[in-house]
Design an enzyme around this catalytic site. Structure first.
Site, mmCIF file in Angstrom:
data_model
loop_
_atom_site.group_PDB
_atom_site.id
_atom_site.type_symbol
_atom_site.label_atom_id
_atom_site.label_comp_id
_atom_site.label_asym_id
_atom_site.label_seq_id
_atom_site.Cartn_x
_atom_site.Cartn_y
_atom_site.Cartn_z
ATOM 1 N N GLY A 171 0.821 -1.209 0.000
ATOM 2 C CA GLY A 171 0.000 0.000 0.000
ATOM 3 C C GLY A 171 0.853 1.255 0.000
ATOM 4 N N GLY A 172 0.305 2.270 0.653
ATOM 5 C CA GLY A 172 0.986 3.563 0.696
ATOM 6 C C GLY A 172 2.352 3.483 1.349
ATOM 7 N N GLY A 406 19.865 13.746 -31.671
ATOM 8 C CA GLY A 406 19.451 14.240 -30.357
ATOM 9 C C GLY A 406 20.161 13.496 -29.241
ATOM 10 N N ALA A 407 20.471 12.230 -29.507
ATOM 11 C CA ALA A 407 21.141 11.442 -28.473
ATOM 12 C C ALA A 407 22.538 11.992 -28.216
ATOM 13 C CB ALA A 407 21.191 9.981 -28.881
HETATM 14 C C1 HXC Z 1 -2.687 -4.527 12.181
HETATM 15 C C2 HXC Z 1 -1.642 -6.345 11.307
HETATM 16 C C3 HXC Z 1 -1.629 -5.756 10.028
HETATM 17 C C4 HXC Z 1 -2.198 -4.478 9.890
HETATM 18 C C5 HXC Z 1 -0.633 -7.640 9.903
HETATM 19 N N1 HXC Z 1 -1.003 -7.505 11.177
HETATM 20 N N2 HXC Z 1 -0.989 -6.586 9.177
HETATM 21 N N3 HXC Z 1 -2.158 -5.730 12.374
HETATM 22 N N4 HXC Z 1 -2.709 -3.905 11.000
HETATM 23 N N5 HXC Z 1 -2.171 -3.841 8.738
HETATM 24 C C6 HXC Z 1 -0.786 -8.427 12.274
HETATM 25 C C7 HXC Z 1 -1.521 -9.722 12.106
HETATM 26 O O1 HXC Z 1 -2.829 -9.621 12.609
HETATM 27 C C8 HXC Z 1 -0.673 -10.651 12.949
HETATM 28 O O2 HXC Z 1 -0.972 -10.449 14.312
HETATM 29 C C9 HXC Z 1 0.728 -10.135 12.735
HETATM 30 O O3 HXC Z 1 0.585 -8.793 12.268
HETATM 31 C C10 HXC Z 1 1.484 -10.916 11.676
HETATM 32 O O4 HXC Z 1 0.665 -10.992 10.529
HETATM 33 P P1 HXC Z 1 0.345 -12.387 9.798
HETATM 34 O O5 HXC Z 1 -0.769 -12.154 8.867
HETATM 35 O O6 HXC Z 1 0.171 -13.467 10.825
HETATM 36 O O7 HXC Z 1 1.710 -12.657 9.050
HETATM 37 P P2 HXC Z 1 1.945 -13.214 7.593
HETATM 38 O O8 HXC Z 1 1.117 -14.443 7.364
HETATM 39 O O9 HXC Z 1 3.414 -13.320 7.447
HETATM 40 O O10 HXC Z 1 1.391 -12.090 6.608
HETATM 41 C C11 HXC Z 1 1.952 -10.820 6.633
HETATM 42 C C12 HXC Z 1 1.148 -9.856 5.735
HETATM 43 C C13 HXC Z 1 -0.345 -9.900 6.127
HETATM 44 C C14 HXC Z 1 1.359 -10.247 4.267
HETATM 45 C C15 HXC Z 1 1.756 -8.462 5.933
HETATM 46 O O11 HXC Z 1 -0.444 -9.772 7.543
HETATM 47 C C16 HXC Z 1 -1.136 -8.849 5.480
HETATM 48 O O12 HXC Z 1 -1.481 -8.970 4.297
HETATM 49 N N6 HXC Z 1 -1.420 -7.802 6.235
HETATM 50 C C17 HXC Z 1 -2.210 -6.687 5.749
HETATM 51 C C18 HXC Z 1 -1.393 -5.864 4.811
HETATM 52 C C19 HXC Z 1 -2.142 -4.637 4.387
HETATM 53 O O13 HXC Z 1 -3.057 -4.717 3.602
HETATM 54 N N7 HXC Z 1 -1.807 -3.536 5.043
HETATM 55 C C20 HXC Z 1 -2.436 -2.301 4.839
HETATM 56 C C21 HXC Z 1 -1.821 -1.750 3.556
HETATM 57 S S1 HXC Z 1 -2.515 -0.207 3.201
HETATM 58 P P3 HXC Z 1 -0.993 -11.648 15.363
HETATM 59 O O14 HXC Z 1 -1.314 -11.001 16.661
HETATM 60 O O15 HXC Z 1 -2.043 -12.599 14.887
HETATM 61 O O16 HXC Z 1 0.368 -12.261 15.303
HETATM 62 C C22 HXC Z 1 -1.527 0.778 4.034
HETATM 63 C C23 HXC Z 1 -1.936 2.200 3.888
HETATM 64 C C24 HXC Z 1 -0.771 3.065 4.119
HETATM 65 O O17 HXC Z 1 -0.595 0.429 4.633
HETATM 66 C C25 HXC Z 1 -1.117 4.400 3.571
HETATM 67 C C26 HXC Z 1 0.026 5.318 3.734
HETATM 68 C C27 HXC Z 1 -0.234 6.620 3.034
#
Ligand code: HXC
Length: 510
Positions: A171-172, A406-407
């Protein structure tokens, strides 16, 4: 006794904080083939040099049960240390703590380190491994990202900013690395994408795995987002250290001078026969770059992307230089959109950080065709000339063979502000190649007339002397002299002091 207890309690709190998300999650991290944030920092920095800041910081979120869970450090390990004895600042996302996600609180930890780096003129290194915005924190987390991006932008061109992607970066969150100078990725371990495979499937119906969508190879060879591709975390961290050795700590300094022990006057006989007699036969430009630079060592940047142009760092006479070179061995060294972007950004980086530019030129022109035109080769190609013209560092150009149209102009030609322009005797400097020129000028003539015109054109233009007569080439040199001529030119321009008209900033074509 009371004091003794306090000491013990600090040690205990420190020990617990050092465990991040705890032994179970550390094990899980190791099982996935990844190091923890602290292990990474330990490997990156000079032994024992790390000072951690904000180790006891905890989040302030109360939603979704977060008020019942507080882990010291809150998923970011940050502080300062040394690389090769030089000060650097570092922050690493700790995936064992809430998936290394960003909270308002740990964003403030990152910003603190970014500000310290900027104020103290030292590089800042980000080690990314994170689930992105901490969902429970909502806009607090988003705003945290925004504050990091803001600091990235303020620091751009003032201190080097380097990003290693060592796990997910979604994401961001991708935009902080994208705002930094160089991105390192690890094969099959790092992933960067704006939306993951599931969202892609839902929106566009494309089925794609995460490696293909945003893995290290994809970003190193197709998108041009990443600059370095490694096979392991260790290799990434060592490359990071090495890159820094070529760079100054900030824009007010010069890069460190290294006693390389290589004779500045060394002549390289092999270069005399590198360029094929037939101008249509390719050769590898790295066979010229490597023998010329100190100890034959060229640290290439983006080796897998837009291979028709080669960029990277080396040393000449112990001083760092940035090298930009057309690659005749790939698409004849033609300039296209990707090559233009790759070169322009690198030129600007070197100019920000006082690193002289050496250009090796062998370019038949810009790549023609609808794909290039419709995707904006005009505005992308303009970036190269803009970047070179704007650069005030010493600029030395060597035309090894073709320099057409041009290059020729955009590849740091004399009148775009280059300091020293050299050419080999085999150089061909003209508006276009003989065949193209005769096709235009003698379209309706007989074959024999066209043949005669072609011979005449080659005699007159397929050499460096017309340009040398007009001062556009300062010196025609023998290939074996390349190293000493480049070093002399660099020494001559060492104290160059050039300024442009004052302005807020230019409007570079993007
Ligand atoms: C809160 C989160 C989290 C999130 C993961 N966790 N992502 N908690 N917010 N965004 C937590 C999980 O619940 C888990 O907690 C621990 O982190 C590890 O994650 P797992 O899923 O068990 O690990 P894994 O299987 O290795 O997968 C990792 C992952 C997946 C690929 C990153 O967790 C995932 O897809 N997360 C969401 C990613 C995402 O969409 N993020 C938002 C992007 S948008 P526990 O307690 O169970 O261990 C964004 C906007 C930013 O970031 C904008 C900026 C301008």
């Amino acid at each position: 006794m009371e004091i003794e207890k306090r000491y013990q309690s600090l040690e205990e709190l420190d020990r617990l904080a050092s465990l991040g998300g705890g032994t179970e999650r550390i094990e899980k991290q190791h099982l996935s083939g990844r190091m923890t944030a602290r292990e990474r920092i330990e490997m990156l920095l000079d032994k024992g040099s790390f000072t951690e800041l904000d180790k006891f910081v905890v989040h302030r979120c109360t939603d979704f049960g977060m008020d019942k869970s507080h882990i010291p450090g809150d998923g970011i390990v940050s502080g300062y240390g040394k690389i090769d004895g030089r000060q650097v600042f570092v922050y690493a996302y700790d995936f064992t703590v809430y998936g290394g996600t960003l909270s308002a609180t740990n964003a403030a930890k990152i910003v603190k380190v970014q500000q310290l780096a900027l104020q103290n003129g030292a590089p800042v290194i980000a080690l990314n491994d994170s689930g992105g915005a901490r969902i429970q924190e909502g806009v607090g987390s988003l705003s945290g990202y925004a504050s990091i991006f803001y600091q990235n932008t303020l620091a751009s061109g003032v201190i080097p900013q380097l990003s290693a992607i060592l796990g997910p970066c979604a994401g961001g969150a991708c935009y902080s690395p994208a705002l930094t100078d160089f991105i390192f990725m690890v094969k099959e371990q790092s992933h960067m994408f704006i939306t993951g495979p599931e969202v892609v499937k839902a929106v566009t119906h494309e089925e794609v795995g995460k490696e293909e969508l945003g893995g290290a190879y994809t970003h190193s060879s197709k998108s041009g987002v990443a600059h370095f591709l490694s096979l392991s975390e260790e290799e990434t961290l060592m490359s990071l250290r090495e890159l820094l050795s070529f760079l100054p700590s900030n824009n007010m300094e010069d890069a460190p001078v290294v006693a390389t022990g290589d004779d500045p006057r060394r002549e390289e006989e092999s270069l005399q026969t590198i360029i094929p007699e037939d101008p249509n036969i390719p050769y590898d430009i790295k066979d010229i770059i490597e023998p010329v630079v100190d100890n034959h060592y060229f640290f290439e940047v983006m080796p897998h992307f837009a291979k028709n142009i080669v960029i990277g760092f080396a040393r000449l006479g112990g001083r760092s230089v940035g090298i930009v070179a057309n690659q005749p061995a790939y698409l004849a060294g033609v300039l296209d959109i990707d090559a233009s972007d790759k070169a322009a950004r690198f030129i600007r980086f070197c100019d920000c950080f006082n690193i002289p530019l050496i250009t090796f030129e062998d370019v038949p022109g810009f790549l023609p065709g609808c794909t290039q035109e419709h995707n904006g080769i005009i505005r992308h190609g303009a970036k190269i000339v803009y970047a070179y013209a704007e650069a005030t560092v010493p600029k030395i150009t060597l035309i090894t063979r073709k320099a057409y149209g041009g290059a020729y102009i955009v590849m740091s030609s004399k009148t775009t502000g280059s300091d020293v322009n050299l050419a080999y005797p085999m150089a061909e400097i003209a508006v276009m190649g003989a065949e193209g020129a005769v096709n235009i000028l003698y379209k309706k003539r007989s074959d024999s007339e066209r043949q005669a015109a072609m011979t005449q054109y080659k005699e007159q233009f397929s050499n460096p002397y017309r340009a040398a007569e007009q001062g556009f080439i300062d010196e025609v040199i023998l290939p074996r002299q390349t190293r000493s001529k480049l070093i002399r030119a660099l020494e001559m321009a060492q104290n160059k002091n050039q300024t442009h008209p004052p302005k807020k900033h230019g409007n570079m074509p993007l």
